[in-house]
Design a protein around this motif. Sequence first.
Motif, PDB file in Angstrom:
ATOM      1  N   ALA A  51       0.823  -1.215   0.000  1.00 31.04           N
ATOM      2  CA  ALA A  51       0.000   0.000   0.000  1.00 31.04           C
ATOM      3  C   ALA A  51       0.855   1.261   0.000  1.00 31.04           C
ATOM      4  O   ALA A  51       0.360   2.349  -0.303  1.00 31.04           O
ATOM      5  CB  ALA A  51      -0.906  -0.004   1.221  1.00 31.04           C
ATOM      6  N   SER A  52       2.153   1.150   0.351  1.00 32.15           N
ATOM      7  CA  SER A  52       2.971   2.366   0.458  1.00 32.15           C
ATOM      8  C   SER A  52       3.212   2.953  -0.927  1.00 32.15           C
ATOM      9  O   SER A  52       3.279   2.236  -1.921  1.00 32.15           O
ATOM     10  CB  SER A  52       4.289   2.047   1.159  1.00 32.15           C
ATOM     11  N   SER A  53       3.337   4.320  -0.972  1.00 36.83           N
ATOM     12  CA  SER A  53       3.317   4.984  -2.282  1.00 36.83           C
ATOM     13  C   SER A  53       4.578   5.777  -2.596  1.00 36.83           C
ATOM     14  O   SER A  53       4.786   6.192  -3.725  1.00 36.83           O
ATOM     15  CB  SER A  53       2.139   5.960  -2.297  1.00 36.83           C
ATOM     16  N   GLY A  54       5.385   6.064  -1.574  1.00 37.17           N
ATOM     17  CA  GLY A  54       6.532   6.943  -1.812  1.00 37.17           C
ATOM     18  C   GLY A  54       6.225   8.372  -1.374  1.00 37.17           C
ATOM     19  O   GLY A  54       7.125   9.187  -1.192  1.00 37.17           O
ATOM     20  N   ASN A  55       4.927   8.677  -1.186  1.00 35.94           N
ATOM     21  CA  ASN A  55       4.541   9.996  -0.682  1.00 35.94           C
ATOM     22  C   ASN A  55       4.589   9.939   0.851  1.00 35.94           C
ATOM     23  O   ASN A  55       3.900   9.133   1.472  1.00 35.94           O
ATOM     24  CB  ASN A  55       3.115  10.310  -1.181  1.00 35.94           C
ATOM     25  N   ALA A  56       5.431  10.834   1.452  1.00 37.37           N
ATOM     26  CA  ALA A  56       5.696  10.730   2.894  1.00 37.37           C
ATOM     27  C   ALA A  56       4.414  10.851   3.729  1.00 37.37           C
ATOM     28  O   ALA A  56       4.225  10.086   4.683  1.00 37.37           O
ATOM     29  CB  ALA A  56       6.697  11.801   3.310  1.00 37.37           C
ATOM     30  N   VAL A  57       3.524  11.780   3.370  1.00 35.71           N
ATOM     31  CA  VAL A  57       2.312  11.994   4.185  1.00 35.71           C
ATOM     32  C   VAL A  57       1.412  10.763   4.106  1.00 35.71           C
ATOM     33  O   VAL A  57       0.928  10.240   5.121  1.00 35.71           O
ATOM     34  CB  VAL A  57       1.553  13.261   3.708  1.00 35.71           C
ATOM     35  N   TYR A  58       1.219  10.276   2.864  1.00 39.25           N
ATOM     36  CA  TYR A  58       0.350   9.100   2.686  1.00 39.25           C
ATOM     37  C   TYR A  58       0.947   7.883   3.406  1.00 39.25           C
ATOM     38  O   TYR A  58       0.241   7.133   4.080  1.00 39.25           O
ATOM     39  CB  TYR A  58       0.172   8.812   1.191  1.00 39.25           C
ATOM     40  N   ASP A  59       2.252   7.716   3.274  1.00 36.01           N
ATOM     41  CA  ASP A  59       2.892   6.543   3.883  1.00 36.01           C
ATOM     42  C   ASP A  59       2.875   6.611   5.412  1.00 36.01           C
ATOM     43  O   ASP A  59       2.768   5.582   6.080  1.00 36.01           O
ATOM     44  CB  ASP A  59       4.328   6.376   3.376  1.00 36.01           C
ATOM     45  N   PHE A  60       2.985   7.834   5.952  1.00 40.79           N
ATOM     46  CA  PHE A  60       2.882   7.985   7.417  1.00 40.79           C
ATOM     47  C   PHE A  60       1.497   7.488   7.863  1.00 40.79           C
ATOM     48  O   PHE A  60       1.354   6.821   8.874  1.00 40.79           O
ATOM     49  CB  PHE A  60       3.062   9.465   7.791  1.00 40.79           C
ATOM     50  N   PHE A  61       0.483   7.804   7.046  1.00 42.14           N
ATOM     51  CA  PHE A  61      -0.885   7.433   7.383  1.00 42.14           C
ATOM     52  C   PHE A  61      -1.123   5.930   7.180  1.00 42.14           C
ATOM     53  O   PHE A  61      -1.556   5.222   8.081  1.00 42.14           O
ATOM     54  CB  PHE A  61      -1.851   8.254   6.529  1.00 42.14           C
ATOM     55  N   ILE A  62      -0.805   5.417   5.995  1.00 43.42           N
ATOM     56  CA  ILE A  62      -1.174   4.028   5.648  1.00 43.42           C
ATOM     57  C   ILE A  62      -0.160   3.019   6.211  1.00 43.42           C
ATOM     58  O   ILE A  62      -0.462   1.842   6.390  1.00 43.42           O
ATOM     59  CB  ILE A  62      -1.321   3.856   4.107  1.00 43.42           C
ATOM     60  N   GLY A  63       1.046   3.520   6.520  1.00 48.47           N
ATOM     61  CA  GLY A  63       2.086   2.626   7.034  1.00 48.47           C
ATOM     62  C   GLY A  63       3.017   2.203   5.923  1.00 48.47           C
ATOM     63  O   GLY A  63       2.571   1.717   4.879  1.00 48.47           O
ATOM     64  N   ARG A  64       4.325   2.399   6.146  1.00 45.16           N
ATOM     65  CA  ARG A  64       5.284   2.121   5.076  1.00 45.16           C
ATOM     66  C   ARG A  64       5.792   0.684   5.174  1.00 45.16           C
ATOM     67  O   ARG A  64       5.857  -0.028   4.189  1.00 45.16           O
ATOM     68  CB  ARG A  64       6.427   3.119   5.220  1.00 45.16           C
ATOM     69  N   GLU A  65       6.083   0.260   6.396  1.00 48.85           N
ATOM     70  CA  GLU A  65       6.600  -1.099   6.584  1.00 48.85           C
ATOM     71  C   GLU A  65       5.406  -2.025   6.828  1.00 48.85           C
ATOM     72  O   GLU A  65       4.480  -1.674   7.564  1.00 48.85           O
ATOM     73  CB  GLU A  65       7.537  -1.122   7.796  1.00 48.85           C
ATOM     74  N   LEU A  66       5.428  -3.225   6.216  1.00 44.77           N
ATOM     75  CA  LEU A  66       4.263  -4.119   6.308  1.00 44.77           C
ATOM     76  C   LEU A  66       4.125  -4.755   7.696  1.00 44.77           C
ATOM     77  O   LEU A  66       3.056  -4.689   8.308  1.00 44.77           O
ATOM     78  CB  LEU A  66       4.364  -5.207   5.231  1.00 44.77           C
ATOM     79  N   ASN A  67       5.184  -5.374   8.181  1.00 43.56           N
ATOM     80  CA  ASN A  67       5.105  -6.063   9.478  1.00 43.56           C
ATOM     81  C   ASN A  67       6.301  -5.704  10.355  1.00 43.56           C
ATOM     82  O   ASN A  67       7.184  -6.540  10.574  1.00 43.56           O
ATOM     83  CB  ASN A  67       5.059  -7.586   9.285  1.00 43.56           C
ATOM     84  N   PRO A  68       6.343  -4.446  10.857  1.00 42.55           N
ATOM     85  CA  PRO A  68       7.511  -4.048  11.671  1.00 42.55           C
ATOM     86  C   PRO A  68       7.660  -4.908  12.923  1.00 42.55           C
ATOM     87  O   PRO A  68       6.666  -5.216  13.583  1.00 42.55           O
ATOM     88  CB  PRO A  68       7.212  -2.590  12.044  1.00 42.55           C
ATOM     89  N   ARG A  69       8.887  -5.294  13.189  1.00 34.33           N
ATOM     90  CA  ARG A  69       9.148  -6.166  14.350  1.00 34.33           C
ATOM     91  C   ARG A  69      10.316  -5.663  15.164  1.00 34.33           C
ATOM     92  O   ARG A  69      11.271  -5.120  14.615  1.00 34.33           O
ATOM     93  CB  ARG A  69       9.505  -7.564  13.869  1.00 34.33           C
TER      94      ARG A  69
END
Length: 330
Positions: A74-92
Amino acid sequence: MLNYLESSTRDNGFYAFILTSAVIGASLFQGVEFHYVYSHFLQFALGATVFCVVLSVYLYMRSLKAPRNDLSPASSGNAVYDFFIGRELNPRIGTFDLKYFCELRPGLIGWVVINLVMLLAEMKIQDRAIPSLAMILVNSFQLLYVVDALWNEEALLTTMDIIHDGFGFMLAFGDLVWVPFIYSFQAFYLVSHPNEVSWPMASLIIVLKLCGYVIFRGANSQKNAFRKNPSDPKLAHLKTIHTSTGKNLLVSGWWGFVRHPNYLGDLIMALAWSLPCGFNHILPYFYVIYFTMLLVHREARDEYHCKKKYGVAWEKYCQRVPYRIFPYIY
Ligand code: NDP
């Protein structure tokens, strides 16, 4: 990816719930004053919101160092959108999966704890020896929903949240603030707006809730079992469509009724949670209205991804199962 997640995540949400219940029960026995949560509800909600903002900033910052393969589709490269939707899929952190943990446990368990706080507040403020029938219905229905989700925690692995969206502000806020503090609204409302429900009315509401639950659980379990093992003998009677990805789509059973039977069941249950609050105010129905909009939008997002993923096979599925959520309506 599913196999990797299955082998590395722990499905012990139900035990976390049992442990929390034991702690709450012991605290009640010791005379801990839960009314404090009711009288400082807004402060708790604000504290949780601040926590989510800090968590989302942390998630975004760490995602900048994550390998490409770990980024969410779902991440797009747009910082605002990625902050919202989440850039990393399964952060651990080590083996601790932050998204999987937050998806159900703190929010869902927090929700039923807040409901219990409201039940106790109702008894105290309205000077009742026992809670009202309306409050008992709301608490029991939502408790069933939460216990069911924790018992079937593994089914989370085939949902959009886990397989598609990253872990960012949207899920952090949804899981840790929206679910516990907004979904408990019916119980919150009943504390200051008593509503007497007759037994015949209560029986009708219970039947509605059970219908919703049967559809919701049947649909989710059927898809989960099929995704886990497409050749499961228990599913041999179901018809499927082959897709070019190698995965098949169910076209009979619950998934041949409408394209999102699980959303239909969820919405019927949402209505059953609001009805005990009566018809004097629109606010207890906020959840049903908001949830309808959320699921209609979610269905459109899922439709877009499935069309991209499955192409012609998806179009065939849509022809055979024309209604999205509500049979003969939508
Ligand atoms: P689903 O569990 O419905 O998953 C959608 C995916 O299922 C699709 O992307 C596709 O993925 C697969 N699929 C779709 N059609 C078929 C088919 N015919 N046969 C087999 N597989 C199919 O979506 P959600 O994650 O949105 O919802 C999960 C549950 O969570 C629902 O019950 C929903 O109501 C609930 N929910 C509750 C919320 C709340 O706040 N209470 C919020 C959001 C959801 P693939 O083919 O890749 O497997």
